[in-house]
Design a protein around this motif. Sequence first.
Motif, PDB file in Angstrom:
ATOM      1  N   HIS A  40     -11.483 -18.410  36.657  1.00  0.00           N
ATOM      2  CA  HIS A  40     -11.963 -18.624  38.016  1.00  0.00           C
ATOM      3  C   HIS A  40     -13.359 -18.014  38.181  1.00  0.00           C
ATOM      4  O   HIS A  40     -13.665 -16.957  37.622  1.00  0.00           O
ATOM      5  N   ASP A  47     -14.387 -21.129  45.193  1.00  0.00           N
ATOM      6  CA  ASP A  47     -13.660 -20.799  43.970  1.00  0.00           C
ATOM      7  C   ASP A  47     -13.529 -22.040  43.100  1.00  0.00           C
ATOM      8  O   ASP A  47     -13.066 -23.094  43.564  1.00  0.00           O
ATOM      9  N   TYR A 263     -12.418 -11.125  49.024  1.00  0.00           N
ATOM     10  CA  TYR A 263     -11.494 -12.120  48.489  1.00  0.00           C
ATOM     11  C   TYR A 263     -10.392 -12.475  49.494  1.00  0.00           C
ATOM     12  O   TYR A 263      -9.307 -12.887  49.116  1.00  0.00           O
ATOM     13  N   TYR A 266      -8.437 -15.896  49.396  1.00  0.00           N
ATOM     14  CA  TYR A 266      -7.360 -16.026  48.411  1.00  0.00           C
ATOM     15  C   TYR A 266      -6.056 -15.484  48.988  1.00  0.00           C
ATOM     16  O   TYR A 266      -5.003 -16.117  48.896  1.00  0.00           O
ATOM     17  N   TYR A 267      -6.140 -14.294  49.581  1.00  0.00           N
ATOM     18  CA  TYR A 267      -4.931 -13.678  50.132  1.00  0.00           C
ATOM     19  C   TYR A 267      -4.402 -14.461  51.327  1.00  0.00           C
ATOM     20  O   TYR A 267      -3.179 -14.580  51.501  1.00  0.00           O
ATOM     21  N   GLY A 270      -2.510 -17.339  50.030  1.00  0.00           N
ATOM     22  CA  GLY A 270      -1.244 -16.884  49.459  1.00  0.00           C
ATOM     23  C   GLY A 270      -0.212 -16.544  50.517  1.00  0.00           C
ATOM     24  O   GLY A 270       0.968 -16.872  50.381  1.00  0.00           O
ATOM     25  N   SER A 417       5.259 -18.386  41.507  1.00  0.00           N
ATOM     26  CA  SER A 417       3.948 -18.381  40.859  1.00  0.00           C
ATOM     27  C   SER A 417       4.048 -18.835  39.404  1.00  0.00           C
ATOM     28  O   SER A 417       3.069 -19.312  38.832  1.00  0.00           O
ATOM     29  N   ALA A 422       0.790 -21.587  44.759  1.00  0.00           N
ATOM     30  CA  ALA A 422      -0.246 -20.586  45.034  1.00  0.00           C
ATOM     31  C   ALA A 422       0.183 -19.623  46.130  1.00  0.00           C
ATOM     32  O   ALA A 422      -0.459 -19.507  47.177  1.00  0.00           O
ATOM     33  N   GLN A 427      -2.026 -15.782  43.950  1.00  0.00           N
ATOM     34  CA  GLN A 427      -3.417 -15.561  44.325  1.00  0.00           C
ATOM     35  C   GLN A 427      -3.884 -14.174  43.894  1.00  0.00           C
ATOM     36  O   GLN A 427      -5.051 -13.984  43.531  1.00  0.00           O
ATOM     37  N   VAL A 430      -4.862 -14.510  40.430  1.00  0.00           N
ATOM     38  CA  VAL A 430      -6.144 -15.222  40.349  1.00  0.00           C
ATOM     39  C   VAL A 430      -7.297 -14.246  40.570  1.00  0.00           C
ATOM     40  O   VAL A 430      -8.290 -14.247  39.840  1.00  0.00           O
TER      41      VAL A 430
END
Length: 473
Positions: A40, A47, A263, A266-267, A270, A417, A422, A427, A430
């Motif tokens: 990534h 991303d 980030y 991403y969270y 998720g 996962s 995702a 995440q 990731v």
Amino acid sequence: MIAIIAVAGLGKVAFAEGDTASKKTIILGTSADFPPYEFHKIIQGKDEIVGFDVQIAKQIAADMNANLVIKDISFDSLLPALDSGRVDFIISGMNPTPERKKSIDFSDIYYDGKQSIMVRAEDKNKYKTMDTLKGAKIGVQKSSLQEEIGQTIEGANLTSLDKISDILIQLQTKRIDAAIMEEPVAKASLTDNTAIAKAVPVTDINGYAVGVKKGNPELLDQINKTVARLTKENKVQEYVDEASSLVNGQQKKLDTFSFFWKYKTYYAAGIKYTLLLSVLGVIFGFVIGLFIALLRMNRIAVLRWVGMAYIEVLRGTPMLLQLFIIHYGLAISLGINFTALESGIITLSINSSAYLAEIFRAGIQGVDRGQMEAARSLGMTHTQSFKTIILPQAIKSVLPAIGNEFITIIKESSIVSFIGVADLMFQTQVVRGLTFAALNPLIIAGIIYFILTFGLSKLLGLLERKLRTSDIH
């Protein structure tokens, strides 16, 4: 390390002559924590999964006149995806070993990579030959050529893990003495605290090839044509150099809050999937569990046995095993192809239902029998008495246990996962692969899980107090 390109029906569906507008979609599946092969990277605020194997995949898709879609999947789940027909070919760090050739077909070699030993910087001169690794603790990636090499080292104590980032943490925290990696991966993962040892693993197999499920010669033929073209044009080394330059500068130390803020997208993504899986898992589990509880208490012996068998089988087997059977086993044996999200919801629902069934049974049996008798004496049918008198009291009495099951599902949903959903844990992995950060991504994930479960616990507490108040009044 494996990346997978899945082509739904490719090689079986022909394109209309001259029709370039309606392209077939090719799905690339990869465990994108393997720089410079695939990883990534935030590019222009977005991303993206990049790497030289991704570039090769794009060329294969272009030569097939197909659109490429990339999906990030757990390493352990890539080969089952191929076996179940969800993917059509494998690319990225796949060595064509004799054992693997028994199961799948391979293309021509597209890249020759060397193996190396990564150690802590202070141990660089300690491991000068492979003999010095005898009896050492060695980290390798699970189901890889490196694992096979490690097994040949006399007295070596192997630690086999899914992700390179996990192996690096093991090395940094001194849980292992060394790690066997492909040389490009080791160079891309170097820090001030690590080094590449002088010891060089001995193996006859260094090349990487594209793996294709047996019985698809047309697809293999097409891949070989692309590989031959890229080799002739010296494109692969160009892609390697480009990918290696992208890896540089990924590591940057941030405090926990700054790390989370950088980030947060991403969270957030998720959390959305974790809550969706948990809510649907409990709702469907509630309905199925209540039905199973009624079977479990049925007067008919056969139905009672079915209910008991359902509960015992699901409680007596790991949820991860159930997930793999539903997602891959049904696809291989019956041709039933659920999406990763569907498989996750089904698994969480049926697993939760087994525990909820016993909770409901305890609640129903805990209601005084005199209540049923009183309801029947007032002229209500058995069904009416159960629905309006017994069941509401039973659910009220077991509400704390139902809440506990909901909290458990929130945490256990992380297993999805493994098949590429995702969720929050996916995440988190990731972000770990993206930043090489060992602790911050996990701390943030832990805080989020705590907030979700603690918040739910408080809401359930309010509901319980409200129900108790209504009982008093």
